[in-house]
Design a protein around this motif. Structure first.
Motif, short mmCIF file in Angstrom:
data_model
loop_
_atom_site.label_atom_id
_atom_site.label_comp_id
_atom_site.label_asym_id
_atom_site.label_seq_id
_atom_site.Cartn_x
_atom_site.Cartn_y
_atom_site.Cartn_z
N THR A 180 0.81 -1.24 0.00
CA THR A 180 0.00 0.00 0.00
C THR A 180 0.84 1.28 0.00
O THR A 180 0.37 2.33 0.41
CB THR A 180 -1.01 0.05 1.17
OG1 THR A 180 -0.33 0.09 2.41
CG2 THR A 180 -1.96 -1.12 1.15
N ILE A 207 -7.81 -6.33 -4.07
CA ILE A 207 -8.67 -5.17 -4.34
C ILE A 207 -9.83 -5.13 -3.34
O ILE A 207 -10.22 -4.06 -2.87
CB ILE A 207 -9.21 -5.26 -5.79
CG1 ILE A 207 -8.05 -5.11 -6.78
CG2 ILE A 207 -10.29 -4.21 -6.04
CD1 ILE A 207 -8.43 -5.51 -8.21
N THR A 211 -10.90 -1.80 -1.24
CA THR A 211 -12.14 -1.07 -1.51
C THR A 211 -13.26 -1.42 -0.54
O THR A 211 -14.29 -0.75 -0.52
CB THR A 211 -12.64 -1.39 -2.94
OG1 THR A 211 -12.86 -2.80 -3.04
CG2 THR A 211 -11.63 -0.95 -3.98
N VAL A 218 -15.49 -8.65 -7.13
CA VAL A 218 -14.34 -8.00 -7.79
C VAL A 218 -14.09 -8.68 -9.14
O VAL A 218 -13.67 -9.83 -9.19
CB VAL A 218 -13.09 -8.07 -6.91
CG1 VAL A 218 -11.88 -7.49 -7.65
CG2 VAL A 218 -13.30 -7.32 -5.61
N PRO A 221 -9.76 -4.77 -12.71
CA PRO A 221 -8.66 -4.15 -11.97
C PRO A 221 -9.09 -2.86 -11.27
O PRO A 221 -10.10 -2.25 -11.64
CB PRO A 221 -7.63 -3.83 -13.05
CG PRO A 221 -8.08 -4.49 -14.29
CD PRO A 221 -9.54 -4.77 -14.16
N LEU A 222 -8.32 -2.48 -10.30
CA LEU A 222 -8.53 -1.19 -9.62
C LEU A 222 -7.49 -0.19 -10.14
O LEU A 222 -6.30 -0.42 -10.03
CB LEU A 222 -8.37 -1.39 -8.11
CG LEU A 222 -8.47 -0.11 -7.27
CD1 LEU A 222 -9.90 0.42 -7.27
CD2 LEU A 222 -8.00 -0.38 -5.83
N TYR A 224 -5.83 3.43 -9.74
CA TYR A 224 -5.71 4.50 -8.74
C TYR A 224 -4.44 5.28 -9.01
O TYR A 224 -3.82 5.13 -10.07
CB TYR A 224 -5.78 3.92 -7.32
CG TYR A 224 -4.63 3.03 -6.90
CD1 TYR A 224 -4.52 1.72 -7.35
CD2 TYR A 224 -3.65 3.51 -6.04
CE1 TYR A 224 -3.47 0.90 -6.95
CE2 TYR A 224 -2.59 2.70 -5.63
CZ TYR A 224 -2.51 1.40 -6.09
OH TYR A 224 -1.47 0.61 -5.69
N ASN A 231 -4.06 -2.14 -9.89
CA ASN A 231 -4.01 -3.30 -9.00
C ASN A 231 -4.84 -4.41 -9.62
O ASN A 231 -6.01 -4.20 -9.94
CB ASN A 231 -4.57 -2.89 -7.63
CG ASN A 231 -4.56 -4.04 -6.61
OD1 ASN A 231 -4.33 -5.19 -6.96
ND2 ASN A 231 -4.82 -3.69 -5.36
N ASP A 233 -4.96 -7.67 -8.18
CA ASP A 233 -5.10 -8.81 -7.24
C ASP A 233 -6.57 -9.13 -7.04
O ASP A 233 -7.28 -8.46 -6.29
CB ASP A 233 -4.42 -8.51 -5.91
CG ASP A 233 -4.45 -9.73 -4.99
OD1 ASP A 233 -5.11 -10.73 -5.34
OD2 ASP A 233 -3.83 -9.67 -3.91
N HIS A 234 -7.02 -10.18 -7.70
CA HIS A 234 -8.44 -10.55 -7.71
C HIS A 234 -8.88 -11.37 -6.51
O HIS A 234 -10.04 -11.75 -6.42
CB HIS A 234 -8.80 -11.29 -9.00
CG HIS A 234 -7.73 -12.21 -9.49
ND1 HIS A 234 -7.67 -12.65 -10.78
CD2 HIS A 234 -6.67 -12.78 -8.86
CE1 HIS A 234 -6.62 -13.45 -10.93
NE2 HIS A 234 -6.01 -13.54 -9.80
#
Ligand SMILES: [Mn+2]
Length: 264
Positions: A180, A207, A211, A218, A221-222, A224, A231, A233-234
């Motif tokens: 992070t 993610i 979130t 999910v 992707p995220l 940001y 990101n 990571d599912h």
């Protein structure tokens, strides 16, 4: 050349195979059929789920069949270190072994871990560049502790993993597990300015946890960090259906942020 990335698989080879088949990268017999596409796994193939060695074996085979590569995740690094130091268990490593089991290490994977798996993990790159994308496993800039170029970082990490003493390995594992940090635009700047590229894609931090959504919701992707960080990571191990991501081509206009434009 379209580039696809897949985040943390954590012991679910059937889910990985399904994602790749649905994307047309594998045929019905699970052979590489991606033609001109290339595929990067972003690390953490093992632990948490039941069949981490099954995932490694699948990825090792796909690497022989097509342009498929995999980054080193912190879980591969821990698995490798547990095997490497098992016979010479020093008390200094008690924490490492405790961490392995605490973070989803699987008895079945330990039992099937072979020298060829160790050798494969030792060669995994810690970071990579594909066009304008910088590929990382973890959302941290601590990679820069190991060098100032992709080759230098990959070489240093591999050397520590393979020949470092217990203290050096423990420090490496702690750094690889950091997370992070890329919420900080300064950390993103440091990585891109040092290693090149215009965007970062990473796994490692689910993610769903970022979130606050349920993992089974999910499906993408995220994005940001002002659009600079992705990101993927599912969170398969907590019930995510998983997804595969084709990295978009970064347009010339989006290269606006030169190092000198960045905030001091
Ligand atoms: Mn990880």
């Amino acid at each position: 050349m379209p580039t696809f990335v897949v985040g943390d698989v954590h012991g679910y080879p059937e889910t990985l195979a399904k994602l790749l088949r649905d994307a047309g990268l594998l045929d019905r017999r699970l052979r590489w059929s991606g033609r001109d596409a290339r595929l990067w796994l972003l690390g953490d193939l093992v632990d948490r789920g039941p069949d981490g060695i099954g995932v490694i074996d699948l990825v090792m085979r796909l690497e022989r069949e097509g342009p498929v590569r995999c980054l080193l995740g912190n879980h591969e690094a821990v698995m490798h270190s547990v095997a490497r130091f098992e016979d010479a268990r020093a008390s200094a490593l008690d924490e490492l072994f405790a961490l392995y089991w605490l973070n989803g290490g699987q008895e079945a994977d330990r039992a099937r871990f072979r020298p060829e798996h160790a050798a494969w993990i030792e060669r995994l790159p810690a970071v990579a560049r594909v066009g304008d994308w910088l590929l990382l496993h973890s959302d941290t800039d601590l990679y820069l502790r190991f060098g100032r170029s992709i080759d230098e970082i990959c070489g240093s990490v591999s050397t520590i993993l393979t020949t470092g003493d217990a203290a050096a390995v423990e420090d490496l594992l702690a750094d690889l597990a950091d997370r992070t940090v890329l919420n900080d635009p300064g950390a993103v700047d440091r990585l891109l300015q040092t290693l090149g590229g215009a965007r970062i894609v990473h796994g490692h931090t689910p993610i769903a946890f970022v979130t606050g959504t349920e993992p089974d919701c999910v499906v993408q992707p995220l994005v940001y960090g002002g659009g600079r960080v992705l990101n993927v990571d599912h969170c398969l191990f907590a019930g995510g259906p998983g997804f595969i991501t084709e990295l978009p081509v970064v347009s010339r206009d989006e290269h606006g942020t030169k190092p000198s434009d960045a905030a001091p």
